[in-house]
Design a protein around this motif. Structure first.
Motif, PDB file in Angstrom:
ATOM      1  N   TRP A  51     -46.859  42.976   6.491  1.00 39.31           N
ATOM      2  CA  TRP A  51     -47.283  43.026   5.097  1.00 39.31           C
ATOM      3  C   TRP A  51     -47.836  44.411   4.810  1.00 39.31           C
ATOM      4  O   TRP A  51     -48.228  45.131   5.711  1.00 39.31           O
ATOM      5  CB  TRP A  51     -48.296  41.937   4.762  1.00 39.31           C
ATOM      6  CG  TRP A  51     -49.527  41.924   5.607  1.00 39.31           C
ATOM      7  CD1 TRP A  51     -50.724  42.521   5.325  1.00 39.31           C
ATOM      8  CD2 TRP A  51     -49.702  41.272   6.862  1.00 39.31           C
ATOM      9  NE1 TRP A  51     -51.628  42.286   6.328  1.00 39.31           N
ATOM     10  CE2 TRP A  51     -51.020  41.521   7.296  1.00 39.31           C
ATOM     11  CE3 TRP A  51     -48.870  40.500   7.667  1.00 39.31           C
ATOM     12  CZ2 TRP A  51     -51.523  41.028   8.488  1.00 39.31           C
ATOM     13  CZ3 TRP A  51     -49.382  40.021   8.858  1.00 39.31           C
ATOM     14  CH2 TRP A  51     -50.692  40.273   9.251  1.00 39.31           C
ATOM     15  N   ARG A  54     -49.036  46.454  -2.252  1.00 41.65           N
ATOM     16  CA  ARG A  54     -48.140  46.839  -3.345  1.00 41.65           C
ATOM     17  C   ARG A  54     -46.913  47.651  -2.904  1.00 41.65           C
ATOM     18  O   ARG A  54     -45.821  47.422  -3.396  1.00 41.65           O
ATOM     19  CB  ARG A  54     -48.909  47.593  -4.425  1.00 41.65           C
ATOM     20  CG  ARG A  54     -48.081  47.869  -5.663  1.00 41.65           C
ATOM     21  CD  ARG A  54     -48.902  48.412  -6.812  1.00 41.65           C
ATOM     22  NE  ARG A  54     -49.990  47.544  -7.234  1.00 41.65           N
ATOM     23  CZ  ARG A  54     -49.844  46.443  -7.979  1.00 41.65           C
ATOM     24  NH1 ARG A  54     -48.658  46.088  -8.394  1.00 41.65           N
ATOM     25  NH2 ARG A  54     -50.880  45.729  -8.332  1.00 41.65           N
ATOM     26  N   GLY A  56     -45.112  47.457  -0.343  1.00 37.08           N
ATOM     27  CA  GLY A  56     -44.145  46.643   0.375  1.00 37.08           C
ATOM     28  C   GLY A  56     -43.814  47.205   1.751  1.00 37.08           C
ATOM     29  O   GLY A  56     -44.120  48.347   2.069  1.00 37.08           O
ATOM     30  N   GLU A  78     -37.195  37.375   1.616  1.00 39.59           N
ATOM     31  CA  GLU A  78     -37.245  38.179   0.397  1.00 39.59           C
ATOM     32  C   GLU A  78     -38.453  39.108   0.398  1.00 39.59           C
ATOM     33  O   GLU A  78     -39.492  38.788   0.963  1.00 39.59           O
ATOM     34  CB  GLU A  78     -37.326  37.265  -0.825  1.00 39.59           C
ATOM     35  CG  GLU A  78     -36.080  36.429  -1.026  1.00 39.59           C
ATOM     36  CD  GLU A  78     -36.163  35.587  -2.284  1.00 39.59           C
ATOM     37  OE1 GLU A  78     -36.827  36.022  -3.250  1.00 39.59           O
ATOM     38  OE2 GLU A  78     -35.565  34.513  -2.287  1.00 39.59           O
ATOM     39  N   ALA A  79     -38.306  40.243  -0.261  1.00 36.85           N
ATOM     40  CA  ALA A  79     -39.395  41.208  -0.386  1.00 36.85           C
ATOM     41  C   ALA A  79     -40.142  40.965  -1.694  1.00 36.85           C
ATOM     42  O   ALA A  79     -39.533  40.921  -2.755  1.00 36.85           O
ATOM     43  CB  ALA A  79     -38.836  42.629  -0.368  1.00 36.85           C
ATOM     44  N   HIS A  80     -41.451  40.792  -1.595  1.00 35.21           N
ATOM     45  CA  HIS A  80     -42.326  40.642  -2.753  1.00 35.21           C
ATOM     46  C   HIS A  80     -43.584  41.462  -2.488  1.00 35.21           C
ATOM     47  O   HIS A  80     -44.164  41.361  -1.411  1.00 35.21           O
ATOM     48  CB  HIS A  80     -42.716  39.179  -2.981  1.00 35.21           C
ATOM     49  CG  HIS A  80     -41.560  38.285  -3.271  1.00 35.21           C
ATOM     50  ND1 HIS A  80     -40.905  38.289  -4.481  1.00 35.21           N
ATOM     51  CD2 HIS A  80     -40.928  37.369  -2.500  1.00 35.21           C
ATOM     52  CE1 HIS A  80     -39.935  37.398  -4.447  1.00 35.21           C
ATOM     53  NE2 HIS A  80     -39.915  36.840  -3.256  1.00 35.21           N
ATOM     54  N   PRO A  81     -44.044  42.278  -3.447  1.00 38.77           N
ATOM     55  CA  PRO A  81     -45.252  43.084  -3.239  1.00 38.77           C
ATOM     56  C   PRO A  81     -46.436  42.216  -2.825  1.00 38.77           C
ATOM     57  O   PRO A  81     -46.702  41.184  -3.433  1.00 38.77           O
ATOM     58  CB  PRO A  81     -45.498  43.738  -4.596  1.00 38.77           C
ATOM     59  CG  PRO A  81     -44.162  43.749  -5.251  1.00 38.77           C
ATOM     60  CD  PRO A  81     -43.467  42.499  -4.774  1.00 38.77           C
ATOM     61  N   ALA A  83     -46.761  40.291  -0.318  1.00 38.30           N
ATOM     62  CA  ALA A  83     -46.422  39.096   0.451  1.00 38.30           C
ATOM     63  C   ALA A  83     -46.006  39.459   1.877  1.00 38.30           C
ATOM     64  O   ALA A  83     -45.561  40.567   2.152  1.00 38.30           O
ATOM     65  CB  ALA A  83     -45.275  38.340  -0.228  1.00 38.30           C
ATOM     66  N   TRP A  84     -46.144  38.498   2.770  1.00 37.85           N
ATOM     67  CA  TRP A  84     -45.677  38.681   4.135  1.00 37.85           C
ATOM     68  C   TRP A  84     -44.168  38.802   4.125  1.00 37.85           C
ATOM     69  O   TRP A  84     -43.485  38.151   3.331  1.00 37.85           O
ATOM     70  CB  TRP A  84     -46.044  37.489   4.983  1.00 37.85           C
ATOM     71  CG  TRP A  84     -47.500  37.310   5.248  1.00 37.85           C
ATOM     72  CD1 TRP A  84     -48.536  37.941   4.633  1.00 37.85           C
ATOM     73  CD2 TRP A  84     -48.073  36.411   6.185  1.00 37.85           C
ATOM     74  NE1 TRP A  84     -49.716  37.492   5.143  1.00 37.85           N
ATOM     75  CE2 TRP A  84     -49.466  36.551   6.097  1.00 37.85           C
ATOM     76  CE3 TRP A  84     -47.550  35.504   7.093  1.00 37.85           C
ATOM     77  CZ2 TRP A  84     -50.343  35.821   6.892  1.00 37.85           C
ATOM     78  CZ3 TRP A  84     -48.416  34.783   7.882  1.00 37.85           C
ATOM     79  CH2 TRP A  84     -49.801  34.936   7.779  1.00 37.85           C
ATOM     80  N   ARG A  85     -43.654  39.606   5.032  1.00 41.33           N
ATOM     81  CA  ARG A  85     -42.211  39.768   5.197  1.00 41.33           C
ATOM     82  C   ARG A  85     -41.873  39.432   6.642  1.00 41.33           C
ATOM     83  O   ARG A  85     -42.457  39.983   7.570  1.00 41.33           O
ATOM     84  CB  ARG A  85     -41.808  41.210   4.878  1.00 41.33           C
ATOM     85  CG  ARG A  85     -40.319  41.477   4.916  1.00 41.33           C
ATOM     86  CD  ARG A  85     -39.667  41.068   3.600  1.00 41.33           C
ATOM     87  NE  ARG A  85     -38.222  41.136   3.667  1.00 41.33           N
ATOM     88  CZ  ARG A  85     -37.488  42.152   3.268  1.00 41.33           C
ATOM     89  NH1 ARG A  85     -38.072  43.232   2.770  1.00 41.33           N
ATOM     90  NH2 ARG A  85     -36.186  42.109   3.355  1.00 41.33           N
TER      91      ARG A  85
END
Length: 138
Positions: A51, A54, A56, A78-81, A83-85
């Motif tokens: 993570w 902002r 990413g 999926e990539a979300h600012p 959020a865990w990836r």
């Protein structure tokens, strides 16, 4: 938050220390687990999460040689600012004995997770590189 959550580093006046306002880039290894026993010469599936707030997560890398060299992991999900990836990589259990597996992430601004984060009184923002020790049997 501005009064209580501060990066109070040794030798810095806590009242003038910078406040904790952003999420620092970080990754963790979730599989294999600490102390796992592996067979020599076998492929190891490595998974985890990263993570970065902002900006990413831009990339994650893994190392089996103490950070001397790094291999790219594949970002999944999926990539979300903020959020865990999820990520995954494969490596080999090449030598019998203990194997130190490391993971590091880089965010969208180029900030790289440090080997060891700068210590502060509250322990805030500890984004040191995650290390898992595995045991490779002959």
């Amino acid at each position: 938050m501005a009064k209580g959550y501060r990066y109070a580093y040794p030798g810095v006046d806590p009242l003038t220390a910078p406040p904790v306002e952003t999420l620092r880039v970080k990754s963790i290894i979730t599989s294999p687990l600490e102390g796992a026993l592996l067979a020599h010469g076998k492929r190891v599936q490595v998974r985890g999460f990263a993570w970065a707030g902002r900006p990413g997560v831009k990339s994650v890398e893994v190392s089996i040689d103490g950070g001397a060299s790094w291999r790219a992991a594949r970002l999944t999900g999926e990539a979300h600012p903020g959020a865990w990836r999820s990520w995954e990589a494969q490596t080999d259990a090449v030598m019998p004995g203990d194997l130190s597996l490391l993971a590091r992430a880089t965010d969208g601004t180029g900030e790289v997770q440090p080997m060891t984060a700068r210590a502060n009184a509250g322990g805030y923002g500890n984004n040191s590189i995650h290390r898992v020790t595995l045991h490779v049997r002959a």
